[in-house]
Design an enzyme around this catalytic site. Structure first.
Site, short mmCIF file in Angstrom:
data_model
loop_
_atom_site.label_atom_id
_atom_site.label_comp_id
_atom_site.label_asym_id
_atom_site.label_seq_id
_atom_site.Cartn_x
_atom_site.Cartn_y
_atom_site.Cartn_z
N ASP A 279 3.64 81.33 -4.88
CA ASP A 279 2.82 80.45 -4.53
C ASP A 279 2.26 79.76 -5.71
O ASP A 279 2.35 80.20 -6.97
CB ASP A 279 1.61 80.87 -3.72
CG ASP A 279 0.89 80.11 -2.91
OD1 ASP A 279 1.02 78.60 -3.36
OD2 ASP A 279 0.19 80.07 -2.03
C1 BGC Z 1 -1.12 76.88 -1.35
C2 BGC Z 1 0.23 76.79 -1.01
C3 BGC Z 1 0.76 75.49 -1.00
C4 BGC Z 1 0.72 75.45 -2.76
C5 BGC Z 1 1.36 74.16 -3.11
C6 BGC Z 1 -1.30 76.74 -2.92
O1 BGC Z 1 -2.47 76.75 -3.29
O2 BGC Z 1 -1.47 78.20 -0.95
O3 BGC Z 1 0.22 76.84 0.65
O4 BGC Z 1 2.07 75.28 -0.68
O5 BGC Z 1 -0.42 75.50 -3.22
O6 BGC Z 1 0.66 72.87 -3.04
#
Ligand code: BGC
Length: 747
Positions: A279
């Site tokens: 993530d």
């Molecule tokens: C989130 C993810 C997301 C990623 C990219 C993160 O802060 O937890 O779910 O896909 O950002 O934007």
């Protein structure tokens, strides 16, 4: 379904511009090995590096030219994407295309109901169609990969990200999550209208302590395997191309450094051959977790655990070489990660079709997409109350409608969370739709009462009461602004925000029928608002077409059929509250001694008492699976074809469902099973099947469910997945707390 053909036709327009490239597995593996053999260490680490190009464009161009970037996210301008790809394809040594990621969560431009709303439809075909439309639109601007579906089991409405989830249930999430994967990826990943899916967040993220985002989880292995992992396993089975690790640490191990889930479960047990992305900065966030002392150690732990691509935090690029020289990681680990990434790039056809065709006919906000989003919003709405059949409204007899509440005309907020690309100018609000469709015949008086959901000022309420007095019926549109749910937006208080409850109570004092329409990102504790309303229609943020969907429902052009994908608590203090909790030693027996039933200075006794709260009782406000219709359904004649089965048998059970009311409608019939005795305690009930059953007024149908007994397997006392012989109860009914019951035995 009718709409699917229209959507396929729309997507065909797009498909014709670029051919699909289907390669066999052997072909792909050969190409991967050939390419890998030519790569330098830096180029390999580059493939494992994902950037969000918000910095200096010339630096990014130069990094791509050097082969230091495998993926970018958050760029949706097709011209810019083609320019970036051109650098990769023409100026980098090995001409490896970048894969472009984006959070396309519930629609790209055409915004569907938030996933929690889509889950209320209990309709996998519709959910698949929503993901297909999202893929068609996103792919048309050059997106190759979405960070969805989010299939975290979510049992805590304080957690803002419950909005992105498919609710509290393992089976429902498994079925609908798989449908989303299929919708995004289409029948062939290399089809230009397909985008790679990324089930997330692996794993347990929804169980953060106290519903706080990013908080630690404590999920024991059995619960992990029985409750949290199955939707992900199902996603692998239907071919999900990628996985994303979660932010949380479970029992002390951050997912991004968790070998057990990534190596043992995902690769060894499930044979996943796509790639795993971290993530956002979750690799280096292991430093804040206190799990790694610096970016180098964080990179080491993530690579060793099996995180193939690092989202934005750059530690693989900066430390990979040194880690290798010091023998902390091996070239084999790097090669495996790169193989996984290249495999998906080949499967997506990116080497053959790296560019987006900017001359293709536009598909954004296509009429068929809007129509499909409207249907999704209709099927996602849940009727919680309809006293005296105040709904549906009769357009022929109603002369004046009062519209109040901050969500009546909230073009931005009804779209919900995670809509980076949605445009509120395309939103159809309930107020605008009412005026458009009924404004000539019905007097529509509007006084918001409060401006936005958190608005605590009460000085506008008098105007709302004033319009209510003049009307035949009051429509109160309340709920939450989009920003109150989603990532990093947890709440400790789930009552309607601001002065919204005061507003509903005030218009109710006029004695006019009050229909409360909620649009929110999560279950809210709306007991007192329900009490003063004659009808309540609950919509998890319904998206672009929320207005026309809600107006059709209010006037009976559509009949509500949504069911709650998550339990609604009466009070925040009841959380966690979910239907499939384990059996306790003193189960609830149907009677409770409440706080005020206890005499003063009563002697202490626990005998006869069960597991419940003195001040809130046992039951939630509404149980999982609950939802009314304008018509009524009756279940009768539940029959098992055999009540003694073996582990490899298939159980067959039938029930007659009759539409006993005056409207045509759709009933979501639900089948639950309880494994009465086990080597470990088992849930009181688990959803095992559901079916949407359309029934005309007066019509009766026999619905037959089949359930392989193997699906009753669970992780037993020895942590082995098995069906244990013994007694089972089975219910078929209209929600998790109602239904006809029978029993069977597994020998
Ligand atoms: C989130 C993810 C997301 C990623 C990219 C993160 O802060 O937890 O779910 O896909 O950002 O934007």
């Amino acid at each position: 379904m009718i709409r699917i053909s229209v959507i396929i036709a729309a997507s065909l327009l797009f498909i014709t511009c670029r051919p699909a490239i289907s390669a066999t597995h052997d072909d792909v593996d050969r190409k991967v090995e050939e390419l890998l053999s030519k790569m330098t260490l830096e180029e390999k680490l580059g493939q494992m590096n994902q950037l969000s190009p918000w910095g200096d464009p010339s630096e990014i161009a130069s990094a791509i030219r050097k082969g230091h970037v495998g993926s970018i996210l958050n760029v949706v301008d097709p011209e810019m994407l083609n320019a970036v790809q051109k650098i990769a394809m023409e100026e980098s040594r090995l001409k490896i295309p970048v894969i472009v990621g984006r959070d396309v969560i519930h629609g790209f431009k055409t915004i569907y109901p938030i996933p929690l709303g889509q889950a209320a439809s209990f309709n996998p075909e519709l959910v698949e169609e929503g993901a297909r439309v999202a893929a068609i639109e996103a792919a048309s601007v050059g997106v190759h990969w979405t960070f969805a579906p989010m299939i975290d089991i979510a049992r805590d409405p304080r957690w803002g990200r419950i909005a992105e989830s498919l609710g509290e249930d393992t089976y429902l999430t498994s079925v609908l999550g798989a449908a989303m994967v299929k919708g995004f990826q289409g029948s062939d990943l290399s089809d230009p209208s397909s985008i790679a899916a990324c089930p997330k967040h692996f794993v347990g993220y929804g169980a953060g302590e106290g519903g706080r985002d990013y908080a630690s989880t404590f999920i024991p292995e059995r619960t992990l395997r029985n409750v949290y992992l199955p939707p992900f396993e199902e996603a692998v089975k239907v071919g999900a191309a990628t996985f994303m690790t979660s932010f949380n640490d479970n029992d002390g191990v951050p997912s991004t450094g968790n070998k057990f889930i990534l190596e043992q479960v995902l690769r060894k047990e499930w044979n996943f051959d796509g790639f795993v992305v971290s993530d956002w900065a979750s690799v280096t966030e292991m430093i804040a977790h206190g799990f790694a002392k610096d970016p180098k150690e964080a990179a080491e732990k993530a690579i060793k655990a099996g995180v193939d691509m690092e989202m934005v935090s750059g530690s693989y690029m900066s430390s990979g070489k040194q880690l290798l020289e010091e023998g902390k990681i091996t070239m084999g680990m790097i090669d495996d990660a790169v193989r996984n990434i290249l495999r998906i790039k080949f499967r997506l056809g990116l080497f053959e079709n790296p560019y987006v065709d900017t001359s293709a006919p536009p598909v954004l906000y296509a009429p068929a997409h809007l129509e499909s989003a409207k249907e999704a919003a209709i099927q996602s709405a849940i009727l919680l109350k309809n006293e005296g059949e105040v709904l549906p409204l009769n357009a022929n007899t109603i002369k004046t409608i009062a519209v109040v509440g901050p969500m009546a005309d909230a073009a931005h907020d009804q779209l919900g969370t995670w809509i980076f690309d949605g445009d509120k100018n395309y939103t159809r609000t309930p107020l605008a739709t009412l005026k458009e469709q009924y404004g000539n015949d019905i007097r529509i008086l509007y006084a918001a009462g409060t401006e936005f959901s958190r608005d605590a000022r009460t000085d506008g309420i008098a105007a709302a009461v004033n319009v209510a007095r003049q009307a035949d019926v009051v429509l109160a549109f309340v709920g939450e602004e989009a920003i109150l749910s989603g990532e990093a937006h947890s709440l400790a208080n789930l009552n309607l925000q601001g002065a919204q409850s005061d507003l509903i109570a005030a218009v109710a004092t006029t004695g006019k029928p009050v229909v409360t329409v909620v649009m929110a990102g999560r279950p809210l504790t709306i007991g007192r608002d329900v009490e003063v309303s004659n009808a309540v229609l609950y919509n998890f943020h319904p998206g672009t077409m929320g207005g026309p969907a809600i107006v059709d429902l209010l006037f009976g052009k559509a009949v509500p059929s949504g069911k709650l994908p998550v339990t609604f608590p009466k009070e925040v203090g009841q959380i966690p509250v979910y239907y499939s909790h384990n059996s306790t030693g003193r189960p609830y027996q149907g009677s409770e001694t409440m706080l005020n039933d206890i005499p003063q200075e009563a002697g202490q006794t626990s005998l006869g008492n069960t597991s419940f709260y003195l001040d809130a009782g046992f039951a939630p406000l509404y149980p999982f699976g609950y939802g009314l219709s304008y018509t009524t359904f009756e279940y009768a004649n539940l029959r098992l074809f055999s009540s003694s089965l073996k582990a490899n048998d298939v159980l067959t059970v039938s029930v007659d469902i009759a539409n006993t009311g005056k409207y045509d409608g759709v009933e979501v019939a639900q089948l639950y099973v309880q494994d009465c005795f086990g080597s470990v305690t088992r849930p009181v009930k688990e959803l095992k099947r559901f079916e949407r059953v359309p029934l005309k007024a007066g019509e009766k149908k026999t619905v037959t469910f089949t359930l392989p007994i193997s699906e009753l397997a669970f992780y037993n006392i020895d942590m082995i997945k098995t069906v244990e012989a013994g007694d089972f109860n089975l219910w078929v009914g209209t929600n998790s707390q109602a239904g006809l019951m029978t029993s069977f035995m597994v020998e």
